[in-house]
Design an enzyme around this catalytic site. Structure first.
Site, PDB file in Angstrom:
ATOM      1  N   LEU A 369       8.657  -1.662  -6.197  1.00  0.00           N
ATOM      2  CA  LEU A 369       9.006  -0.499  -5.373  1.00  0.00           C
ATOM      3  C   LEU A 369       8.266  -0.487  -4.052  1.00  0.00           C
ATOM      4  O   LEU A 369       8.705   0.147  -3.097  1.00  0.00           O
ATOM      5  CB  LEU A 369       8.692   0.798  -6.134  1.00  0.00           C
ATOM      6  CG  LEU A 369       9.480   1.029  -7.429  1.00  0.00           C
ATOM      7  CD1 LEU A 369       8.991   2.289  -8.122  1.00  0.00           C
ATOM      8  CD2 LEU A 369      10.965   1.135  -7.138  1.00  0.00           C
ATOM      9  N   ASP A 489      -5.828  10.863   2.513  1.00  0.00           N
ATOM     10  CA  ASP A 489      -4.820   9.917   2.986  1.00  0.00           C
ATOM     11  C   ASP A 489      -3.456  10.595   3.033  1.00  0.00           C
ATOM     12  O   ASP A 489      -2.464  10.061   2.558  1.00  0.00           O
ATOM     13  CB  ASP A 489      -4.777   8.680   2.091  1.00  0.00           C
ATOM     14  CG  ASP A 489      -4.166   7.468   2.793  1.00  0.00           C
ATOM     15  OD1 ASP A 489      -4.045   7.503   4.042  1.00  0.00           O
ATOM     16  OD2 ASP A 489      -3.809   6.501   2.113  1.00  0.00           O
TER      17      ASP A 489
END
Length: 680
Positions: A369, A489
């Site tokens: 993915l 993040d």
């Protein structure tokens, strides 16, 4: 201060053994140890290596205590093929070029770079120093070169960015490097496949234009082979007293002090006995005793408080954190407990490696993915029918295992509809470390804004506004729980969309817990993604919850503009989207920032809502963290905009008076993911 540190300080100050396994007799002597395994010095690679460095095979040097060694944590040297090698992180080896024992420094070079043929070695990883190691980057003498490899550019990069003109790099995709000193404010494009930051010694190549011109033609290889310098502090930790008495300190593999190895072949708890010291030294020790007593009183109080907090420790996965849509504050264990968890001790389901291997078709490439920050993510189907995403830790050691455990430890205790659901992981005894999440089928927000799915136009303005609300709700939950979590993040590639376009915030590998003692920040080296990192955090090394607010401001700017956070094809002062957004809003040029295809300027309601969101983004992107609103206030503002009930007085002004406090300051590209850091 973590609990283990409190305990060590108390025990050392009281003159007691720091760990079990060293009983003393009436004369104050402890067990003998195999002194032949702790050589005084040994030659290797033309160097004379001795304490505090030690041979990596010196283990079990003390009877009854496994995995102990005679030297400082993280300074094990492997002597092989007449070459001294130091391993900083799992699978990353660095050749020792020189050791200066007087100045307590060691010079290292990437072993892969030294072994490469030709003048154009290819960087493969960043330098990561384990948290338990006693090594740090020297404050002077080091700088960095940033490498941006395999970039797709629609226009030439800024003139001060040096192209790499070497064979071995993909000729169809540009590769560049940027020295720290004198380099432009350059960030890698989202189209760059690889970004690395290599530490190097400061030298003539930085200041001489002639040398800088040669960097892109392979001259950077010579610079990398000169290595970089790390230092250690001989007065740090509880072994100062041991070394003062002529002994050598022994530690376990986790960095815990074991005892003092003395020249008579015995181990003592703190030191090797009386040793003549100068009157000046005695006076200095005596003068600090009073201060130590006061300090110990504070330590005792802190220890009792932390021990009380630990009584709330959860004992089963059924007592994981609960959530409420109103942003409640579920309780968890103390921060020191959480960050010290191992994979084996996590309160979550443990999958067998074989089950996950079967679920992903043997980790087949066709099921990949994408990249999950420090591992590759695969689609799989469990035996019970659940479709999952499985993150597999990189085997080449380019990412730190600590981030992997950190993500599992944090996610196993979080429950919120806008956070990706964590199903479990493999145990520490598994063949590989694997994390298992729910599969989120609709890709990332970045894919839909400016990625490969942007052409589908599947994110009209109402959906984008809902994405902003739900992402802010997830961050508000993280900041409200105890201990609070700073994601560190936040970016559109970490915001996933399910089949109904609802948000699932993911990737907690860089996240940090805030202590429960009311601290306003955590001091740690900057980490994150260029274009999203809080400039104040980057400059001051102080992480706060407002660092997430800054990153979320960049996400808001992306949602209204459909532009990536970093794009080297834009004008130099607008490569960074945050700088572009702040500048355009200040100059009342919002129409040049927003995506006109969303209806801005044509639909009155949309124009008003996008203007309000732009004002919120402007407030989030202030360089001074104290001027940014808390994420809860941002969430309330977004909900008010979504419901159409925002107060006009609060949101009808976009342009604010210009001042140095509201101008986004450019920052260099030193802090890339993962950054050069000695603390996680």
């Amino acid at each position: 201060m973590p609990l283990l540190i409190h305990l060590r300080v108390l025990l050392v100050a009281a003159g007691l053994a720091v760990c079990r396994g060293y009983p003393t007799d009436g004369a104050g002597d402890a067990r003998a140890y195999n002194s032949s395994m702790c050589q005084r010095s040994f030659p290797c690679g033309g160097l004379n290596i001795h304490y505090p460095l030690y041979l990596s095979n010196e283990s079990k040097v003390v009877d009854g205590v496994a995995y102990s060694y005679c030297g400082y944590p993280g300074m094990a040297v492997l002597c092989d093929d007449s070459r001294a090698t130091l391993q900083l992180a799992w699978g990353t080896n660095y050749t020792v070029l020189g050791i200066d024992y007087d100045n307590h420094t060691i010079t290292l070079a990437d072993a892969d770079i030294l072994a490469s043929n030709g003048g154009c070695p290819r960087p493969r990883h960043n330098v990561t120093i384990p948290r338990e190691a006693w090594l740090n980057f020297t404050p002077t003498g080091n700088t960095t070169i940033s490498f941006f490899l395999n970039c797709s550019l629609a226009a030439p990069p800024p003139p001060d960015v040096v192209p790499i003109n070497c064979t071995g790099f993909d000729p169809g995709r540009g590769s560049f490097l940027a020295p720290q000193l004198g380099a432009p404010d350059f960030d890698p494009s989202v189209a760059c496949n690889e970004v690395y930051v290599a530490p190097v010694l400061t030298g003539e190549w930085l200041t001489s234009p002639e040398h800088r011109r040669r960097l892109g033609d392979g001259g950077y290889g010579d610079v990398l082979r000169r290595g970089f310098r790390l230092s250690w502090d001989p007065s740090a930790g509880p072994c100062f007293r041991c070394e003062l008495s002529g002994g050598r300190c022994s530690y376990n593999q986790l960095g815990g002090f074991l005892g003092c190895l003395c020249s008579d072949g015995r181990v003592r708890t703190t030191d090797c006995g009386p040793k003549k010291v100068s009157k000046k030294t005695i006076t200095a020790i005596g003068s600090s005793a009073a201060a130590l007593v006061l300090f110990l009183l504070l330590v005792v109080v802190s220890f009792l408080y932390i021990r009380k907090r630990r009584q709330y420790k959860m004992t089963s996965s059924s007592r994981l954190l609960k959530y409420s849509n109103s942003g409640g504050t579920p309780r968890s264990r103390g921060g020191s407990d959480l960050e010290s968890d191992s994979v084996h001790n996590l309160q979550t389901h443990h999958f067998a490696y074989e089950e996950l291997e079967e679920a992903t078709g043997g980790f087949c490439d066709t099921r990949e993915l994408g990249d999950g920050g420090f591992g590759t993510v695969y689609k799989g189907q469990l035996r019970d029918g659940r479709v999952v995403a499985v993150k597999r830790l990189y085997n080449n050691g380019c990412r730190h295992v600590e981030q992997f455990v950190n993500e599992a430890a944090i996610l196993s205790r979080l429950r919120h509809p806008n956070l990706v659901t964590f199903y479990g992981c493999t145990s520490s005894r598994s063949r590989e470390l694997l994390l298992v999440y729910e599969y989120v089928p609709n890709g990332t927000v970045a894919d839909h804004l400016h990625g490969h799915r942007a052409g589908e136009r599947a994110l009209p303005w109402p959906l984008r506004l809902n994405v902003a609300v739900e992402a802010a709700a997830a961050l508000a939950y993280l900041h409200a729980i105890e201990p609070s979590v700073v994601h560190r993040d936040v970016k559109t590639t970490n915001i996933l969309l399910d089949a109904d376009f609802h948000v699932k915030v993911a990737d907690f590998g860089l996240s940090r817990l805030f202590p429960l003692d009311g601290a306003t920040h955590v001091s740690t080296a900057p980490q994150g993604t260029p274009g999203y990192v809080d400039p104040e955090y980057h400059q001051c090394y102080q992480l706060t919850d407002r660092s997430d607010v800054y990153s979320f401001g960049v996400v808001l700017a992306e949602l209204i503009s459909s532009k990536p956070a970093v794009d080297v094809t834009r004008d130099r002062d607008e490569i960074n989207l945050a700088a572009m957004a702040v500048g355009r809003i200040q100059r009342s040029e919002l129409e040049q920032l927003v995506d006109a295809e969303l209806g801005y300027g044509f639909d009155e309601a949309t124009t008003k809502a996008m203007t309000m969101v732009a004002e919120l983004a402007f407030r989030c992107l202030q360089q001074n963290s104290e001027m940014r609103p808390p994420i809860r206030e941002v969430l309330d503002g977004l909900r008010g905009i979504q419901e159409g009930g925002a107060r006009e007085k609060k949101y009808d002004v976009v342009v604010v008076p210009r001042s140095p406090n509201t101008v986004h300051a450019p920052w260099d590209s030193m802090s890339t993911t993962p950054s050069i850091t000695s603390s996680a």
